[in-house]
Design a protein around this motif. Structure first.
Motif, PDB file in Angstrom:
ATOM      1  N   HIS A   4      13.956 -22.057  26.453  1.00 27.16           N
ATOM      2  CA  HIS A   4      14.428 -21.019  25.534  1.00 27.16           C
ATOM      3  C   HIS A   4      13.435 -19.872  25.407  1.00 27.16           C
ATOM      4  CE1 HIS A   4      17.727 -23.580  24.423  1.00 27.16           C
ATOM      5  NE2 HIS A   4      16.889 -24.554  24.184  1.00 27.16           N
ATOM      6  N   ASP A  10       9.695 -27.162  18.223  1.00 29.31           N
ATOM      7  CA  ASP A  10      10.867 -26.897  17.405  1.00 29.31           C
ATOM      8  C   ASP A  10      10.600 -27.089  15.918  1.00 29.31           C
ATOM      9  OD1 ASP A  10      13.189 -28.268  19.798  1.00 29.31           O
ATOM     10  OD2 ASP A  10      12.549 -26.210  19.495  1.00 29.31           O
ATOM     11  N   ARG A  22      12.798 -24.261  14.335  1.00 30.33           N
ATOM     12  CA  ARG A  22      13.216 -23.217  15.275  1.00 30.33           C
ATOM     13  C   ARG A  22      14.513 -23.658  15.940  1.00 30.33           C
ATOM     14  NH1 ARG A  22       9.931 -19.487  17.099  1.00 30.33           N
ATOM     15  NH2 ARG A  22       8.086 -20.749  16.768  1.00 30.33           N
ATOM     16  N   GLY A  23      15.530 -22.805  15.854  1.00 28.73           N
ATOM     17  CA  GLY A  23      16.809 -23.101  16.501  1.00 28.73           C
ATOM     18  C   GLY A  23      17.760 -23.884  15.611  1.00 28.73           C
ATOM     19  N   ASP A  24      18.776 -24.472  16.236  1.00 25.65           N
ATOM     20  CA  ASP A  24      19.818 -25.199  15.513  1.00 25.65           C
ATOM     21  C   ASP A  24      19.317 -26.570  15.076  1.00 25.65           C
ATOM     22  OD1 ASP A  24      22.505 -24.100  17.739  1.00 25.65           O
ATOM     23  OD2 ASP A  24      21.372 -23.029  16.220  1.00 25.65           O
ATOM     24  N   ARG A  38      21.489 -22.355  11.809  1.00 27.62           N
ATOM     25  CA  ARG A  38      21.624 -21.706  13.108  1.00 27.62           C
ATOM     26  C   ARG A  38      20.772 -20.441  13.175  1.00 27.62           C
ATOM     27  NH1 ARG A  38      25.000 -24.591  15.836  1.00 27.62           N
ATOM     28  NH2 ARG A  38      26.747 -25.626  14.858  1.00 27.62           N
ATOM     29  N   PRO A  40      17.274 -18.267  13.706  1.00 29.27           N
ATOM     30  CA  PRO A  40      16.187 -18.416  14.675  1.00 29.27           C
ATOM     31  C   PRO A  40      15.055 -19.295  14.127  1.00 29.27           C
ATOM     32  CG  PRO A  40      16.868 -16.138  14.549  1.00 29.27           C
ATOM     33  CD  PRO A  40      17.597 -16.864  13.452  1.00 29.27           C
TER      34      PRO A  40
END
Length: 69
Positions: A4, A10, A22-24, A38, A40
């Motif tokens: 990514h 994460d 970080r992320g979903d 969802r 960033p």
């Protein structure tokens, strides 16, 4: 670098502050309710004092150092 484009994990633990996701992710609160994120980057409360549980609202900043996570 990951697929990514991030060089960070994460989940990041902020000393005396929140967890940064970080992320979903799916975060389960103290009542067992699942909250999807969802964004960033999302901040999850670790001090237990946020008025916006499970999310961090910055309350940890006004707590005495002994009460911070």
């Amino acid at each position: 670098m990951t697929e990514h484009g991030f060089e960070h994990p994460d989940v990041i633990i902020c000393p005396g502050g929140p967890l940064l996701l970080r992320g979903d992710h799916v975060v389960e609160d103290a009542d067992g309710v699942a909250h999807e994120t969802r964004r960033p980057v999302s901040a999850v409360c670790r001090c237990g004092k946020s008025a916006d549980q499970p999310w961090c609202d910055g309350t940890h900043k006004v707590l005495p150092a002994r009460d911070r996570p």
